[in-house]
Scaffold this active site. Sequence first.
Site, PDB file in Angstrom:
ATOM      1  N   LYS A   1       0.852  -1.314  -0.428  1.00 18.60           N
ATOM      2  CA  LYS A   1      -0.095  -0.095   0.126  1.00 18.60           C
ATOM      3  C   LYS A   1       0.773   1.017  -0.083  1.00 18.60           C
ATOM      4  O   LYS A   1       2.095   1.044   0.728  1.00 18.60           O
ATOM      5  CB  LYS A   1      -0.849   0.339   1.137  1.00 18.60           C
TER       6      LYS A   1
ATOM      7  N   TYR B   1     -12.691  -2.876  -2.835  1.00 21.00           N
ATOM      8  CA  TYR B   1     -13.042  -2.548  -0.877  1.00 21.00           C
ATOM      9  C   TYR B   1     -14.446  -2.675  -1.697  1.00 21.00           C
ATOM     10  O   TYR B   1     -15.648  -1.662  -0.716  1.00 21.00           O
ATOM     11  CB  TYR B   1     -12.118  -2.137  -0.571  1.00 21.00           C
TER      12      TYR B   1
ATOM     13  N   PHE C   1     -16.199   5.806   7.403  1.00 17.06           N
ATOM     14  CA  PHE C   1     -14.227   4.924   7.254  1.00 17.06           C
ATOM     15  C   PHE C   1     -13.780   5.289   5.804  1.00 17.06           C
ATOM     16  O   PHE C   1     -12.628   5.110   5.655  1.00 17.06           O
ATOM     17  CB  PHE C   1     -13.206   4.651   8.453  1.00 17.06           C
TER      18      PHE C   1
ATOM     19  N   ARG D   1      -1.771 -14.337   4.094  1.00 19.98           N
ATOM     20  CA  ARG D   1      -2.479 -13.836   4.933  1.00 19.98           C
ATOM     21  C   ARG D   1      -1.323 -13.655   6.446  1.00 19.98           C
ATOM     22  O   ARG D   1      -1.829 -12.395   6.983  1.00 19.98           O
ATOM     23  CB  ARG D   1      -3.842 -14.500   5.266  1.00 19.98           C
TER      24      ARG D   1
ATOM     25  N   THR E   1      -5.128  -7.493  10.867  1.00 16.26           N
ATOM     26  CA  THR E   1      -5.727  -5.992  10.244  1.00 16.26           C
ATOM     27  C   THR E   1      -5.115  -5.056  11.168  1.00 16.26           C
ATOM     28  O   THR E   1      -4.708  -4.039  10.391  1.00 16.26           O
ATOM     29  CB  THR E   1      -7.409  -5.769   9.679  1.00 16.26           C
TER      30      THR E   1
ATOM     31  N   ARG F   1       2.976  -6.138   8.966  1.00 16.96           N
ATOM     32  CA  ARG F   1       2.157  -5.711   9.925  1.00 16.96           C
ATOM     33  C   ARG F   1       2.577  -5.683  11.045  1.00 16.96           C
ATOM     34  O   ARG F   1       2.229  -4.810  11.551  1.00 16.96           O
ATOM     35  CB  ARG F   1       0.799  -5.946   9.787  1.00 16.96           C
TER      36      ARG F   1
ATOM     37  N   ASN G   1      -2.063  -0.593   6.933  1.00 16.23           N
ATOM     38  CA  ASN G   1      -1.267  -1.724   7.565  1.00 16.23           C
ATOM     39  C   ASN G   1      -0.594  -2.255   6.069  1.00 16.23           C
ATOM     40  O   ASN G   1       0.070  -3.580   6.246  1.00 16.23           O
ATOM     41  CB  ASN G   1      -2.671  -2.159   8.142  1.00 16.23           C
TER      42      ASN G   1
ATOM     43  N   HIS H   1      -1.355  -5.285   1.477  1.00 13.46           N
ATOM     44  CA  HIS H   1      -3.018  -6.480   0.986  1.00 13.46           C
ATOM     45  C   HIS H   1      -2.677  -7.378   0.471  1.00 13.46           C
ATOM     46  O   HIS H   1      -1.700  -7.735   0.616  1.00 13.46           O
ATOM     47  CB  HIS H   1      -3.588  -5.687   0.163  1.00 13.46           C
TER      48      HIS H   1
ATOM     49  N   GLU I   1      -9.943 -10.427  -7.796  1.00 14.15           N
ATOM     50  CA  GLU I   1      -8.636  -9.204  -7.500  1.00 14.15           C
ATOM     51  C   GLU I   1      -8.265  -9.200  -8.881  1.00 14.15           C
ATOM     52  O   GLU I   1      -7.860  -8.547  -9.106  1.00 14.15           O
ATOM     53  CB  GLU I   1      -8.417  -9.211  -6.358  1.00 14.15           C
TER      54      GLU I   1
HETATM   55  N1  UDP Z   1      -9.732  -0.381   7.301  1.00 14.45           N
HETATM   56  C1  UDP Z   1      -9.567   0.717   8.289  1.00 14.45           C
HETATM   57  N2  UDP Z   1     -10.389   0.581   9.000  1.00 14.45           N
HETATM   58  C2  UDP Z   1     -11.238  -0.524   9.288  1.00 14.45           C
HETATM   59  C3  UDP Z   1     -11.304  -1.671   8.510  1.00 14.45           C
HETATM   60  C4  UDP Z   1     -10.443  -1.608   7.514  1.00 14.45           C
HETATM   61  O1  UDP Z   1      -8.993   1.848   7.963  1.00 14.45           O
HETATM   62  O2  UDP Z   1     -12.661  -0.710  10.524  1.00 14.45           O
HETATM   63  C5  UDP Z   1      -9.152  -0.406   5.928  1.00 14.45           C
HETATM   64  C6  UDP Z   1      -7.389  -1.260   6.290  1.00 14.45           C
HETATM   65  O3  UDP Z   1      -6.698  -0.264   5.862  1.00 14.45           O
HETATM   66  C7  UDP Z   1      -8.077  -2.794   5.695  1.00 14.45           C
HETATM   67  C8  UDP Z   1      -8.888  -2.318   4.517  1.00 14.45           C
HETATM   68  O4  UDP Z   1      -9.353  -1.322   5.448  1.00 14.45           O
HETATM   69  O5  UDP Z   1      -6.828  -3.205   5.865  1.00 14.45           O
HETATM   70  C9  UDP Z   1      -9.360  -4.035   4.088  1.00 14.45           C
HETATM   71  O6  UDP Z   1      -9.964  -4.293   5.792  1.00 14.45           O
HETATM   72  P1  UDP Z   1     -10.368  -5.804   5.580  1.00 14.45           P
HETATM   73  O7  UDP Z   1     -11.525  -5.756   6.810  1.00 14.45           O
HETATM   74  O8  UDP Z   1     -10.840  -6.478   4.325  1.00 14.45           O
HETATM   75  O9  UDP Z   1      -9.207  -6.119   6.221  1.00 14.45           O
HETATM   76  P2  UDP Z   1      -7.648  -6.859   5.456  1.00 14.45           P
HETATM   77  O10 UDP Z   1      -7.973  -8.584   4.841  1.00 14.45           O
HETATM   78  O11 UDP Z   1      -6.617  -5.585   4.827  1.00 14.45           O
HETATM   79  O12 UDP Z   1      -6.512  -7.473   6.818  1.00 14.45           O
HETATM   80 MG    MG Z   2      -9.541  -7.989   2.903  1.00 14.01          MG
END
Ligand code: UDP
Ligand code: MG
Length: 141
Positions: A10, A50, A58, A86, A92, A103, A117, A120, A131
């Site tokens: 990112k 997303y 947010f 992952r 996350t 992370r 973070n 992705h 994707e």
């Molecule tokens: N995100 C955020 N606040 C939240 C949830 C998600 O800023 O409460 C952002 C964060 O950068 C995250 C991305 O949105 O990595 C995608 O969210 P997801 O739940 O898919 O998490 P990931 O798959 O990236 O772990």
């Molecule tokens: Mg995700």
Amino acid sequence: MTEKTFFMIKPDGVERRLIGEIIHLIERRGFTIERLELRMATEDILRQHYSHLVDKPFFGDILGYMLSGPVLIGVISGPKVVKSWRIMMGATNPVDAVPGSIRGDFAMGPVDGNIKNVVHGSDSKEAAQREIALWFGQSNN
Ligand code: UDP
Ligand code: MG
């Protein structure tokens, strides 16, 4: 057939010059790099990428974050790469991400509620297919 996943470094990771270190982790783990490209995301592609978050309060912050600079996008392949990448990324929210994960080692805590973070990764084989097609085009699956 070898499993593939879609990953991204990112804008915070690119800006902080973490590309080399993260690519090194991918290669050390034994995954194969199939595609790699540095580019700017667009609002349109992020709304699709997303789609599960577009209705969240947010989401504007996520757009601002993800459009703040170029991202490194790629496809990697290897045994159970979806789950494995992952695990390498960690949770996350960086506060929950264990040390040793990307992370956990490199990310900061939430800044103004916005989770920066670094990386992705697709969360399922179906998401990976979707994707890869979204970012690289249908023929790359
Ligand atoms: N995100 C955020 N606040 C939240 C949830 C998600 O800023 O409460 C952002 C964060 O950068 C995250 C991305 O949105 O990595 C995608 O969210 P997801 O739940 O898919 O998490 P990931 O798959 O990236 O772990
Ligand atoms: Mg995700």
